[in-house]
Motif scaffolding. Structure first.
Motif, PDB file in Angstrom:
ATOM      1  N   ALA A 100      -1.030   2.849  14.844  1.00 43.55           N
ATOM      2  CA  ALA A 100      -0.951   3.229  13.667  1.00 43.55           C
ATOM      3  C   ALA A 100      -2.313   2.584  12.769  1.00 43.55           C
ATOM      4  CB  ALA A 100       0.117   2.743  12.901  1.00 43.55           C
ATOM      5  N   ALA A 101      -3.392   3.367  12.337  1.00 39.16           N
ATOM      6  CA  ALA A 101      -4.226   2.848  11.495  1.00 39.16           C
ATOM      7  C   ALA A 101      -3.666   2.865  10.085  1.00 39.16           C
ATOM      8  CB  ALA A 101      -5.436   3.638  11.721  1.00 39.16           C
ATOM      9  N   VAL A 102      -3.416   1.721   9.647  1.00 38.11           N
ATOM     10  CA  VAL A 102      -2.594   1.741   8.174  1.00 38.11           C
ATOM     11  C   VAL A 102      -3.774   1.593   7.153  1.00 38.11           C
ATOM     12  CG1 VAL A 102      -0.962   0.831   6.739  1.00 38.11           C
ATOM     13  CG2 VAL A 102      -0.419   1.005   9.244  1.00 38.11           C
ATOM     14  N   ASN A 103      -4.066   2.512   6.505  1.00 38.45           N
ATOM     15  CA  ASN A 103      -5.421   2.577   5.752  1.00 38.45           C
ATOM     16  C   ASN A 103      -5.212   2.429   4.333  1.00 38.45           C
ATOM     17  OD1 ASN A 103      -4.203   5.117   6.170  1.00 38.45           O
ATOM     18  ND2 ASN A 103      -5.964   6.210   5.188  1.00 38.45           N
ATOM     19  N   GLY A 104      -3.762   2.379   3.842  1.00 41.09           N
ATOM     20  CA  GLY A 104      -3.388   1.984   2.488  1.00 41.09           C
ATOM     21  C   GLY A 104      -1.994   1.943   2.257  1.00 41.09           C
ATOM     22  N   PHE A 105      -1.563   2.394   1.283  1.00 42.58           N
ATOM     23  CA  PHE A 105       0.061   2.145   1.206  1.00 42.58           C
ATOM     24  C   PHE A 105       0.864   2.624   2.203  1.00 42.58           C
ATOM     25  CE2 PHE A 105      -1.209   2.539  -3.315  1.00 42.58           C
ATOM     26  CZ  PHE A 105      -0.738   1.310  -3.945  1.00 42.58           C
ATOM     27  N   ALA A 106       1.619   1.890   2.928  1.00 47.60           N
ATOM     28  CA  ALA A 106       2.408   2.266   3.734  1.00 47.60           C
ATOM     29  C   ALA A 106       3.895   1.722   3.480  1.00 47.60           C
ATOM     30  CB  ALA A 106       2.120   1.810   5.382  1.00 47.60           C
ATOM     31  N   LEU A 107       4.654   2.724   2.785  1.00 47.42           N
ATOM     32  CA  LEU A 107       5.763   2.369   2.028  1.00 47.42           C
ATOM     33  C   LEU A 107       6.906   3.070   2.410  1.00 47.42           C
ATOM     34  CD1 LEU A 107       4.206   1.921  -1.637  1.00 47.42           C
ATOM     35  CD2 LEU A 107       4.819   0.241   0.003  1.00 47.42           C
ATOM     36  N   GLY A 108       7.963   2.709   2.470  1.00 45.16           N
ATOM     37  CA  GLY A 108       9.121   3.468   2.863  1.00 45.16           C
ATOM     38  C   GLY A 108       9.017   4.243   4.273  1.00 45.16           C
ATOM     39  N   SER A 123      -5.801  -1.864   7.079  1.00 41.61           N
ATOM     40  CA  SER A 123      -7.009  -2.316   6.458  1.00 41.61           C
ATOM     41  C   SER A 123      -6.666  -3.380   5.400  1.00 41.61           C
ATOM     42  CB  SER A 123      -7.466  -1.082   5.796  1.00 41.61           C
ATOM     43  OG  SER A 123      -7.598  -1.295   4.290  1.00 41.61           O
ATOM     44  N   GLU A 124      -7.499  -4.198   4.952  1.00 38.42           N
ATOM     45  CA  GLU A 124      -7.254  -5.233   3.908  1.00 38.42           C
ATOM     46  C   GLU A 124      -6.969  -4.600   2.696  1.00 38.42           C
ATOM     47  OE1 GLU A 124     -11.474  -6.567   3.495  1.00 38.42           O
ATOM     48  OE2 GLU A 124     -11.286  -8.043   5.188  1.00 38.42           O
ATOM     49  N   LYS A 125      -6.946  -3.381   2.274  1.00 38.82           N
ATOM     50  CA  LYS A 125      -6.560  -2.923   1.052  1.00 38.82           C
ATOM     51  C   LYS A 125      -5.225  -2.339   1.399  1.00 38.82           C
ATOM     52  CE  LYS A 125      -8.856   1.494   1.104  1.00 38.82           C
ATOM     53  NZ  LYS A 125      -7.814   2.680   0.651  1.00 38.82           N
ATOM     54  N   ALA A 126      -4.486  -2.281   2.447  1.00 40.17           N
ATOM     55  CA  ALA A 126      -3.043  -1.711   2.758  1.00 40.17           C
ATOM     56  C   ALA A 126      -2.095  -2.520   2.110  1.00 40.17           C
ATOM     57  CB  ALA A 126      -2.934  -1.712   4.298  1.00 40.17           C
ATOM     58  N   LYS A 127      -1.117  -1.760   1.624  1.00 45.60           N
ATOM     59  CA  LYS A 127       0.143  -2.491   1.164  1.00 45.60           C
ATOM     60  C   LYS A 127       1.299  -2.047   1.917  1.00 45.60           C
ATOM     61  CE  LYS A 127      -1.218  -5.024  -2.446  1.00 45.60           C
ATOM     62  NZ  LYS A 127      -1.887  -4.316  -3.599  1.00 45.60           N
ATOM     63  N   SER A 164       9.686  -5.352  -2.126  1.00 44.37           N
ATOM     64  CA  SER A 164       8.641  -5.789  -2.410  1.00 44.37           C
ATOM     65  C   SER A 164       7.395  -5.202  -1.736  1.00 44.37           C
ATOM     66  CB  SER A 164       8.298  -7.299  -2.105  1.00 44.37           C
ATOM     67  OG  SER A 164       9.055  -8.051  -3.008  1.00 44.37           O
ATOM     68  N   HIS A 165       6.359  -4.964  -2.171  1.00 41.42           N
ATOM     69  CA  HIS A 165       4.978  -4.308  -1.395  1.00 41.42           C
ATOM     70  C   HIS A 165       4.259  -5.794  -0.872  1.00 41.42           C
ATOM     71  CE1 HIS A 165       4.610  -0.453  -4.061  1.00 41.42           C
ATOM     72  NE2 HIS A 165       6.063  -0.739  -3.365  1.00 41.42           N
ATOM     73  N   VAL A 166       3.963  -5.765   0.227  1.00 44.95           N
ATOM     74  CA  VAL A 166       3.279  -7.160   0.924  1.00 44.95           C
ATOM     75  C   VAL A 166       1.826  -6.635   1.420  1.00 44.95           C
ATOM     76  CG1 VAL A 166       5.437  -8.445   1.334  1.00 44.95           C
ATOM     77  CG2 VAL A 166       4.184  -7.132   3.059  1.00 44.95           C
ATOM     78  N   THR A 167       0.801  -7.547   1.000  1.00 45.37           N
ATOM     79  CA  THR A 167      -0.495  -7.617   1.446  1.00 45.37           C
ATOM     80  C   THR A 167      -0.630  -7.448   2.978  1.00 45.37           C
ATOM     81  OG1 THR A 167      -0.874  -9.830   1.588  1.00 45.37           O
ATOM     82  CG2 THR A 167      -1.490  -8.646  -0.501  1.00 45.37           C
ATOM     83  N   ALA A 168      -1.589  -6.678   3.376  1.00 45.65           N
ATOM     84  CA  ALA A 168      -1.873  -6.526   4.919  1.00 45.65           C
ATOM     85  C   ALA A 168      -1.997  -7.981   5.672  1.00 45.65           C
ATOM     86  CB  ALA A 168      -3.101  -5.824   5.082  1.00 45.65           C
ATOM     87  N   ALA A 169      -2.554  -8.950   4.836  1.00 45.38           N
ATOM     88  CA  ALA A 169      -2.297 -10.287   5.308  1.00 45.38           C
ATOM     89  C   ALA A 169      -1.098 -10.934   5.409  1.00 45.38           C
ATOM     90  CB  ALA A 169      -3.443 -11.053   4.442  1.00 45.38           C
TER      91      ALA A 169
END
Ligand code: CO8
Length: 258
Positions: A100-108, A123-127, A164-169
Motif C-alpha cells: 500500500a502506497a498511502v499517499n494521503g487520507f487513509a480513513l475508514g 507519505s509525510e502528508k498521509a493521515k 482520531s486521524h493520526v499522522t503518518a509519523a
C-alpha cells in the motif's frame, strides 16, 4: 476491461492498482469494489508485486462511500460489507506481495484497504484513522480485526473509539505503517521495494505470505506445522533448484516461478 473508478497499470512484473475517484477522495462505492474485484481476478502469475495507491493529490482512500451508505438499509449494508470484505480478502490472499502506497487520507475503509496489503508505506502528508464511530457505525471491512492484530488491542481500541486521524509519523510509531517518505519519494520507494522482491523466488514469496497470514491466526504448534508444509512444497520446484544452484555458482538466481 475499461474501468471508471480504478486504474490497473503494469510495468513488467509490477502492477499498480490506483483507486481513482479523486472528486470523492477515492471513496469506495459498490462500483469501485466490483471494478477492484475484476482487476484482482485479472492478475496472472506474471504479476509478481501489486502496489495499491490513490489517485489525485489528497487521498489514498477516504473511506467507504458515505453518500452511498447513507441511502441503504441494513440488508444492503450487510451485502456491501460482504463485498468489501471479499475484496480485502482477495488482496490479503493474493498469490504475490502487495504494497500500500498511502499517499494521503487513509480513513475508514481506506485504512482497512491498506491493512489488507502486506506492506504499508506512507507519505509525510498521509493521515490514517478509523473514524466510523463518528458516523454511528464501526469498521466493516475487517478493520477491527486486522488493525488489532497489527497494533495490539489497546491501541486499536483507542483508534476505533476516538475515530482520531493520526499522522503518518504517529502511525509508524504504532506499527501501522513501515516507513514515512516525502510525498514525491513515496512511489519511488514502493517501486524500489517491489524491485527487491522481484529478485526473490515468487513461489517462496507466495508460500511465505500464505504461511505468515494463516499462521498468525493459529497456535504456535499449528503455525509451525504450516511452515514445514510450505517449506516442503518448495522443495523440488525449479525455483528451489535454481536458487541453490545459483548460490553455489556465485551468480544471481533466475527464478521462473515454477
Ligand atoms: N465518502 C463519500 N464522499 C467523500 C468521502 C467518503 N468517505 N470522503 C470525502 N468525500 C467527498 C466529500 O463529500 C467532498 O465531496 P463534494 O466536493 O462533492 O462536497 C469531497 O470528497 C472532498 O471532501 P471534503 O470537502 O470533505 O475535503 P476536506 O479536505 O475538507 O476533508 C476529509 C477531507 C477529512 C478526508 C473529509 O472528507 C472526511 O472526513 N471524509 C470522510 C472520512 C470518513 O469518515 N471515512 C470513513 C467512512 S465510513 C467507512 O469507511 C466504513 C467502512 C465499513 C463499511 C461497512 C459497510 C456497511
Amino acid at each position: 476491461m475499461v474501468y471508471d473508478n480504478i486504474r490497473l497499470e503494469k510495468q513488467g512484473a509490477i502492477a499498480t492498482l490506483t483507486i481513482d475517484r479523486p472528486k470523492a477522495l477515492n471513496a469506495l462505492n459498490t462500483q469501485t469494489f466490483l471494478e477492484m474485484e475484476s482487476a484482482l481476478r485479472s492478475l496472472g502469475t506474471d504479476t509478481r508485486v501489486l502496489i495499491v495507491t490513490g489517485g489525485g493529490e489528497k487521498a489514498f482512500v477516504a473511506g467507504a462511500d458515505i453518500a452511498e451508505m447513507a441511502t441503504i438499509g441494513s440488508e444492503r449494508a450487510r451485502e456491501f460489507a460482504a463485498l468489501g470484505q471479499r475484496v480485502m480478502g482477495m488482496l490479503e490472499h493474493l498469490g504475490c506481495p502487495t504494497i500500500a502506497a498511502v499517499n494521503g487520507f487513509a480513513l475508514g475503509g481506506g485504512c482497512e484497504l491498506a491493512l489488507a496489503c502486506d506492506l504499508i508505506y506512507a507519505s509525510e502528508k498521509a493521515k490514517l484513522g478509523v473514524p466510523e464511530v463518528t458516523l454511528g457505525v464501526i469498521p466493516g471491512f475487517g478493520g477491527t480485526q486486522r488493525l488489532t492484530r497489527l497494533v495490539g488491542k489497546m491501541r486499536a481500541k483507542e483508534l476505533v473509539f476516538t475515530g482520531s486521524h493520526v499522522t503518518a509519523a504517529q502511525a509508524k510509531e504504532y506499527g501501522l505503517v513501515l516507513d514515512v517518505l516525502p510525498p514525491e519519494k513515496l512511489m519511488e520507494h514502493c517501486l524500489a521495494v517491489a524491485g527487491k522482491l522481484l529478485k526473490n523466488g515468487p513461489l517462496a514469496l507466495a508460500q511465505a505470505k500464505r504461511v505468515i497470514e494463516f499462521g498468525a491466526d493459529q497456535d504456535l504448534r499449528t503455525a509451525n506445522e504450516l511452515e514445514s508444509q510450505g517449506f516442503g512444497v518448495l522443495f523440488g520446484t525449479e525455483d528451489q533448484r535454481e536458487g541453490m544452484k545459483a548460490f553455489l555458482e556465485k551468480r544471481p538466481a533466475a527464478f521462473s516461478g515454477k
